[in-house]
Write a protein that holds these residues in place. Structure first.
Motif, PDB file in Angstrom:
ATOM      1  N   ASP A 100       0.830  -1.200   0.000  1.00  0.00           N
ATOM      2  CA  ASP A 100       0.000   0.000   0.000  1.00  0.00           C
ATOM      3  C   ASP A 100       0.869   1.256   0.000  1.00  0.00           C
ATOM      4  O   ASP A 100       0.614   2.200  -0.739  1.00  0.00           O
ATOM      5  CB  ASP A 100      -0.912  -0.011   1.229  1.00  0.00           C
ATOM      6  CG  ASP A 100      -2.292   0.537   0.899  1.00  0.00           C
ATOM      7  OD1 ASP A 100      -2.707   0.402  -0.259  1.00  0.00           O
ATOM      8  OD2 ASP A 100      -2.939   1.097   1.795  1.00  0.00           O
ATOM      9  N   PHE A 118       2.732   2.097  -3.333  1.00  0.00           N
ATOM     10  CA  PHE A 118       1.819   2.026  -4.475  1.00  0.00           C
ATOM     11  C   PHE A 118       2.348   2.804  -5.675  1.00  0.00           C
ATOM     12  O   PHE A 118       2.146   2.420  -6.825  1.00  0.00           O
ATOM     13  CB  PHE A 118       0.435   2.545  -4.069  1.00  0.00           C
ATOM     14  CG  PHE A 118      -0.670   2.032  -4.940  1.00  0.00           C
ATOM     15  CD1 PHE A 118      -1.118   0.723  -4.815  1.00  0.00           C
ATOM     16  CD2 PHE A 118      -1.245   2.839  -5.907  1.00  0.00           C
ATOM     17  CE1 PHE A 118      -2.122   0.229  -5.636  1.00  0.00           C
ATOM     18  CE2 PHE A 118      -2.253   2.355  -6.733  1.00  0.00           C
ATOM     19  CZ  PHE A 118      -2.688   1.049  -6.592  1.00  0.00           C
ATOM     20  N   THR A 155       0.482  -0.734 -14.145  1.00  0.00           N
ATOM     21  CA  THR A 155      -0.613  -0.711 -13.159  1.00  0.00           C
ATOM     22  C   THR A 155      -1.297  -2.075 -13.108  1.00  0.00           C
ATOM     23  O   THR A 155      -1.773  -2.488 -12.062  1.00  0.00           O
ATOM     24  CB  THR A 155      -1.665   0.373 -13.473  1.00  0.00           C
ATOM     25  OG1 THR A 155      -2.181   0.158 -14.783  1.00  0.00           O
ATOM     26  CG2 THR A 155      -1.089   1.759 -13.382  1.00  0.00           C
ATOM     27  N   LYS A 191       1.112  -4.430 -11.192  1.00  0.00           N
ATOM     28  CA  LYS A 191       1.024  -4.056  -9.776  1.00  0.00           C
ATOM     29  C   LYS A 191      -0.264  -4.593  -9.172  1.00  0.00           C
ATOM     30  O   LYS A 191      -0.264  -5.131  -8.078  1.00  0.00           O
ATOM     31  CB  LYS A 191       1.061  -2.533  -9.655  1.00  0.00           C
ATOM     32  CG  LYS A 191       0.747  -2.009  -8.262  1.00  0.00           C
ATOM     33  CD  LYS A 191       1.060  -0.544  -8.163  1.00  0.00           C
ATOM     34  CE  LYS A 191       0.100   0.303  -8.986  1.00  0.00           C
ATOM     35  NZ  LYS A 191       0.421   1.742  -8.887  1.00  0.00           N
ATOM     36  N   TYR A 192      -1.345  -4.457  -9.918  1.00  0.00           N
ATOM     37  CA  TYR A 192      -2.633  -4.898  -9.401  1.00  0.00           C
ATOM     38  C   TYR A 192      -2.602  -6.387  -9.068  1.00  0.00           C
ATOM     39  O   TYR A 192      -3.148  -6.826  -8.065  1.00  0.00           O
ATOM     40  CB  TYR A 192      -3.753  -4.593 -10.411  1.00  0.00           C
ATOM     41  CG  TYR A 192      -5.032  -5.277 -10.030  1.00  0.00           C
ATOM     42  CD1 TYR A 192      -5.835  -4.746  -9.030  1.00  0.00           C
ATOM     43  CD2 TYR A 192      -5.391  -6.490 -10.605  1.00  0.00           C
ATOM     44  CE1 TYR A 192      -6.977  -5.398  -8.634  1.00  0.00           C
ATOM     45  CE2 TYR A 192      -6.535  -7.150 -10.207  1.00  0.00           C
ATOM     46  CZ  TYR A 192      -7.318  -6.600  -9.224  1.00  0.00           C
ATOM     47  OH  TYR A 192      -8.440  -7.270  -8.822  1.00  0.00           O
ATOM     48  N   TYR A 208      -0.829  -6.739  -5.906  1.00  0.00           N
ATOM     49  CA  TYR A 208      -1.622  -6.088  -4.866  1.00  0.00           C
ATOM     50  C   TYR A 208      -2.777  -6.999  -4.434  1.00  0.00           C
ATOM     51  O   TYR A 208      -3.032  -7.171  -3.238  1.00  0.00           O
ATOM     52  CB  TYR A 208      -2.157  -4.759  -5.418  1.00  0.00           C
ATOM     53  CG  TYR A 208      -2.672  -3.809  -4.353  1.00  0.00           C
ATOM     54  CD1 TYR A 208      -1.813  -2.934  -3.704  1.00  0.00           C
ATOM     55  CD2 TYR A 208      -4.026  -3.780  -4.028  1.00  0.00           C
ATOM     56  CE1 TYR A 208      -2.289  -2.053  -2.749  1.00  0.00           C
ATOM     57  CE2 TYR A 208      -4.506  -2.895  -3.064  1.00  0.00           C
ATOM     58  CZ  TYR A 208      -3.630  -2.035  -2.441  1.00  0.00           C
ATOM     59  OH  TYR A 208      -4.115  -1.170  -1.494  1.00  0.00           O
ATOM     60  N   HIS A 209      -3.429  -7.608  -5.394  1.00  0.00           N
ATOM     61  CA  HIS A 209      -4.539  -8.480  -5.034  1.00  0.00           C
ATOM     62  C   HIS A 209      -4.039  -9.747  -4.341  1.00  0.00           C
ATOM     63  O   HIS A 209      -4.601 -10.195  -3.342  1.00  0.00           O
ATOM     64  CB  HIS A 209      -5.379  -8.837  -6.271  1.00  0.00           C
ATOM     65  CG  HIS A 209      -6.643  -9.566  -5.911  1.00  0.00           C
ATOM     66  ND1 HIS A 209      -7.194 -10.539  -6.686  1.00  0.00           N
ATOM     67  CD2 HIS A 209      -7.444  -9.464  -4.827  1.00  0.00           C
ATOM     68  CE1 HIS A 209      -8.283 -11.006  -6.100  1.00  0.00           C
ATOM     69  NE2 HIS A 209      -8.460 -10.362  -4.966  1.00  0.00           N
ATOM     70  N   ASN A 211     -12.950  -5.573  -9.391  1.00  0.00           N
ATOM     71  CA  ASN A 211     -12.175  -5.450  -8.163  1.00  0.00           C
ATOM     72  C   ASN A 211     -11.296  -4.196  -8.164  1.00  0.00           C
ATOM     73  O   ASN A 211     -10.672  -3.868  -9.151  1.00  0.00           O
ATOM     74  CB  ASN A 211     -11.316  -6.707  -8.005  1.00  0.00           C
ATOM     75  CG  ASN A 211     -10.781  -6.859  -6.603  1.00  0.00           C
ATOM     76  OD1 ASN A 211      -9.923  -6.092  -6.199  1.00  0.00           O
ATOM     77  ND2 ASN A 211     -11.286  -7.812  -5.864  1.00  0.00           N
ATOM     78  N   GLY A 261      -8.398  -3.345  -5.807  1.00  0.00           N
ATOM     79  CA  GLY A 261      -7.523  -3.730  -4.698  1.00  0.00           C
ATOM     80  C   GLY A 261      -8.071  -4.897  -3.920  1.00  0.00           C
ATOM     81  O   GLY A 261      -7.677  -6.026  -4.116  1.00  0.00           O
ATOM     82  N   SER A 262      -9.002  -4.648  -3.025  1.00  0.00           N
ATOM     83  CA  SER A 262      -9.584  -5.755  -2.281  1.00  0.00           C
ATOM     84  C   SER A 262     -11.097  -5.622  -2.261  1.00  0.00           C
ATOM     85  O   SER A 262     -11.787  -6.386  -1.627  1.00  0.00           O
ATOM     86  CB  SER A 262      -9.069  -5.745  -0.852  1.00  0.00           C
ATOM     87  OG  SER A 262      -9.472  -4.555  -0.235  1.00  0.00           O
ATOM     88  N   LYS A 266      -7.550   2.512  -3.554  1.00  0.00           N
ATOM     89  CA  LYS A 266      -6.527   2.845  -4.543  1.00  0.00           C
ATOM     90  C   LYS A 266      -7.157   2.749  -5.932  1.00  0.00           C
ATOM     91  O   LYS A 266      -7.909   1.823  -6.206  1.00  0.00           O
ATOM     92  CB  LYS A 266      -5.378   1.840  -4.444  1.00  0.00           C
ATOM     93  CG  LYS A 266      -4.598   1.939  -3.141  1.00  0.00           C
ATOM     94  CD  LYS A 266      -3.477   2.960  -3.248  1.00  0.00           C
ATOM     95  CE  LYS A 266      -2.483   2.859  -2.125  1.00  0.00           C
ATOM     96  NZ  LYS A 266      -2.695   3.799  -1.021  1.00  0.00           N
ATOM     97  N   GLU A 267      -6.826   3.670  -6.783  1.00  0.00           N
ATOM     98  CA  GLU A 267      -7.303   3.694  -8.184  1.00  0.00           C
ATOM     99  C   GLU A 267      -8.805   3.900  -8.327  1.00  0.00           C
ATOM    100  O   GLU A 267      -9.360   3.664  -9.381  1.00  0.00           O
ATOM    101  CB  GLU A 267      -7.017   2.377  -8.929  1.00  0.00           C
ATOM    102  CG  GLU A 267      -5.618   1.875  -8.910  1.00  0.00           C
ATOM    103  CD  GLU A 267      -5.499   0.565  -9.694  1.00  0.00           C
ATOM    104  OE1 GLU A 267      -6.448  -0.223  -9.738  1.00  0.00           O
ATOM    105  OE2 GLU A 267      -4.445   0.359 -10.276  1.00  0.00           O
TER     106      GLU A 267
END
Ligand SMILES: Cc1cc2nc3c(=O)[nH]c(=O)nc-3n(C[C@H](O)[C@H](O)[C@H](O)COP(=O)(O)OP(=O)(O)OC[C@H]3O[C@@H](n4cnc5c(N)ncnc54)[C@H](O)[C@@H]3O)c2cc1C
Ligand code: SF4
Ligand code: SF4
Ligand code: FES
Lengths: 347, 302
Positions: free
Chosen positions: A223, A226, A296, A299-300, A303-304, B277, B279-280, B299-300
């Motif tokens: 986080d 990011f 991005t 990264k996603y 991140y997930h 989705n 992030g979460s 985020k985003e």
């Protein structure tokens, strides 16, 4: 949990009997790559001799037997300007033999998404409940970092789980059907010797890991970092091919599309596994793309895997099999990307 | 040995035999089942947008189909695909669903060719909704930009039908120009019958436009807002709700009392396909309605 010991000869008989009754999926050697390394896949087998229980890893995970690359969700037939929808679930009984701990843990994670919580998927549950799982312990595969993620051992999610003690298997039993089936062949109570040997094997396995991934505080670091240049660096290499998600045992995202039959008398609604690395994953009408840049999207995925899933289920989604790292043509692997993030955090 | 492998027939599970109800989120049921609905009326609004009135055909399904303002349905056009569309009608009109659909691509394009009497599938309702109960006794600001008026009509109807429960209600609506203003034929009714203070604004006026000109945020300066007693529902493109919410925040409205509806690509509506989705957060399960504080933390998101 109940434990038993079974000789390898008795186990061979056990599998042979089952082979005459149900479909068995097991690791099979299909080829050798240019480095001389064997390539294994989970495929249907006809003979016990085809099963490569000593395999290191498979190039694809076994998820395709639970959430297939392509699956029919519903069908429509058209008559007189109207349509009728029909839904069928596949529930063929089969056995998957030889899953490693990481892959069984991966199924447990898929269960959380697909079988529990809001909107349990009947398609998934029908396949999962009709699949018998016999897992097996193994020495760490090259590059695997399951131990860092706590997925190198498994305590449930299988019917039987084998640990190789030379001439026999130490068997953990986690279901009544597994127990009843085992009763059909010769097996013995666990002796003191078996226990000692089992512990020695487990210690040897645990010591064999050479790849380590630092997971301490990783969800927060993801986080905080990011906007880190790490993503631009790895993003520049990524080909957006989606291979990583295809081979991954836990990546479950998909796309749904429909198609007409050639005679327009019917149509099918199909689900097809997708990848968040693919360009149009988050593209919406009007050509707006929420993740238009490769970096991005890459990264996603991390991140997930390592934050988003943790927020929901208190555990990462990744089980550390490193299939994505092995398969990536751009040389992107979780141990390297995550190490880079930690470096960035320290810098 | 096979005798021990009892075949599990999911279609015989008790809950699978019950009628599908998407509100029962944890129940094992035929989640791919679409309720068949007939297009009973099509109201052209602009070149690109039309209002579809749909009626679920099966009386039982019609009876069970209830929704909250802000929720959406997956509209299934057999053979072509499924698209998420916000419900744009009153939650109290049983089994009659209104959808305002913009022609944007394949599936919505086919829908624009469909005529009265055509039959589509509906799955849902899905997603979170605006907290209409919580807003009772308070002032409500309904703020829409462009097509954002479509999801906003559901809470608007809900308020009008229970008008005494709410205090002052403002509806602020901005569009590119007058031709893009949707539901013009209903404004008088909302004003006079609904006791809703309606404020309109366009960005580029045509010669006959006599109203306000500018961005939607300009309308916020024209009304008196009591930050302690007000809730806001803001629907529109992300740039629009970002400006509006930031301005409301400056005016003292707490972010957890502003609600927005997010749009993401959706292929299931059920927290499975992962396409929505962030992030979460699954936009289809945890959203599409979020309070603005939550959106700020995604985020985003914008
Ligand atoms: C919660 C929610 C509510 C919505 N409410 C409305 C509404 O009330 N009125 C309206 O006109 N539109 C609404 N939309 C947008 C609408 O879903 C898209 O315009 C529609 O999906 C476009 O599909 P298409 O096949 O015509 O376009 P194509 O570009 O051909 O799309 C192909 C596929 O991409 C996906 N897709 C494309 N755009 C979107 C999008 N914006 N959101 C989700 N999936 C998308 C769909 O799966 C679609 O089948 C809403 C979207 C969401 C997420
Ligand atoms: S990370 Fe590697 S495998 Fe994954 S999309 Fe990028 S190039 Fe393909
Ligand atoms: S290592 Fe890669 S392929 Fe294996 S579980 Fe983690 S993300 Fe998936
Ligand atoms: S739409 Fe499939 S997960 Fe949200």
């Amino acid at each position: 949990m109940l434990f038993r010991v079974i000789t390898k000869e008795a186990f061979r008989k056990f599998v042979n009997t089952l082979l005459s009754e149900i479909e068995i999926i097991a690791p099979r050697k299909v080829a050798t790559d240019y480095t001389g390394r064997s390539i294994y896949h989970y495929l249907p087998v006809d003979r016990f001799e085809d099963v490569a229980l000593d395999y290191d890893t498979t190039r694809f995970s076994a998820k395709t037997y639970f959430t297939p690359f392509k699956e029919n969700l519903a069908s429509y037939s058209f008559q007189n300007g109207d349509w009728t929808q029909s839904i069928r679930y596949r529930g063929v009984t089969r056995l998957i033999l030889g899953l490693h701990a990481c892959d069984i843990n991966a199924l447990l994670k898929l269960d959380k998404v697909m079988a529990r919580g809001p909107f349990p998927s009947p398609h998934y549950i029908a396949r999962r409940k009709n699949t018998l799982i016999i897992g097996i312990d193994h020495d760490p595969c090259a590059g695997g970092f399951c131990r860092s993620l706590g997925t190198d051992t498994v305590t449930h999610g299988f019917d039987l789980f084998l640990t190789d003690l030379g001439d026999r298997y130490f068997v953990a039993i986690d279901s009544d059907r597994g127990f009843s089936m085992l009763q059909e062949v010769e097996n013995t109570e666990v002796t003191e010797d078996d226990r000692v040997e089992y512990s020695a094997v487990r210690r040897r396995i645990a010591k064999g890991f050479t790849t380590h991934v630092e997971t301490h505080n990783l969800p927060n670091i993801l986080d905080i970092e990011f906007e880190s240049p790490v993503w631009a660096k790895w993003g520049a290499k990524c080909l957006s091919c989606g291979t990583c998600a295809m081979v991954c045992p836990t990546c479950y995202c998909y796309g749904v599309s429909q198609e007409f039959s050639m005679d327009f008398a019917s149509a099918r609604k199909n689900k097809q596994l997708y990848s968040c690395n693919l360009y149009d994953f988050a593209r919406v009408a009007g050509d707006h793309n929420f993740r238009a840049r490769t970096s991005t999207r890459l990264k996603y995925r991390y991140y997930h895997q390592h934050r988003g899933f943790v927020e929901t289920y208190n555990e990462p989604m990744c089980v550390g099999c490193n299939r994505c790292g092995n398969a990536c043509l751009a040389g992107i692997s979780p141990p390297e990307v995550i190490a880079d993030l930690h470096m960035e955090e320290k810098a | 040995m096979k005798a021990h492998l009892h075949h599990f027939d999911i279609t015989r599970e008790e809950s699978m035999l019950l009628p599908v109800e998407f509100h029962r989120k944890t129940r094992l049921q035929h989640v791919d089942k679409a309720f068949k609905a007939e297009i009973t009326r099509i109201v052209p609004l602009t070149d690109m947008e039309r209002l579809y009135q749909l009626r679920i055909l099966d009386p039982g399904e019609r009876e069970r189909f209830t929704f909250f303002p802000g929720q959406f349905v997956m509209v299934d056009v057999p053979g072509f695909g499924e698209v998420p569309i916000s419900i744009s009608s009153s939650p109290s009109s049983k089994g009659l669903v209104e959808l305002c659909i913009r022609k944007a691509g394949l599936v919505t394009g086919v829908l624009h060719k469909a005529g009265q009497g055509a039959r589509v599938g509906l799955r849902g309702p899905f997603g979170t909704f605006f907290p209409m109960e919580q807003m009772k006794g308070k002032n409500v600001l309904l703020i829409a930009g462009g097509l954002g008026i479509a999801p906003l009509r559901a809470p608007l109807y809900s308020i009008i039908e229970n008008r005494p429960d709410y205090n002052t209600v403002h509806l602020l609506y901005g569009a590119r120009d007058q031709s893009q203003m949707l539901f013009g034929y209903q404004y008088e009714q909302w004003r006079r019958v609904g006791d809703v203070k309606l404020h309109l604004i366009v960005e580029t006026p045509d010669p006959c436009w006599t109203g306000e000109v500018g961005r939607i945020t300009a309308l916020l300066e024209k009304i008196r807002i009591d930050p302690d007693e007000t809730y806001a529902i803001v629907c529109g493109p992300p740039v629009m709700f970002k400006f509006v919410c930031n301005r409301l925040s400056e005016l003292g409205l707490p972010m957890h009392r502003m609600f927005v509806s997010l749009e993401r690509r959706m292929h299931c509506g059920m927290g499975k396909c992962c396409r929505c989705n962030i992030g979460s957060t699954y936009t289809c399960l945890d959203g599409p309605v979020f309070d603005y504080w939550t959106v700020m933390n995604l985020k985003e998101a914008i």
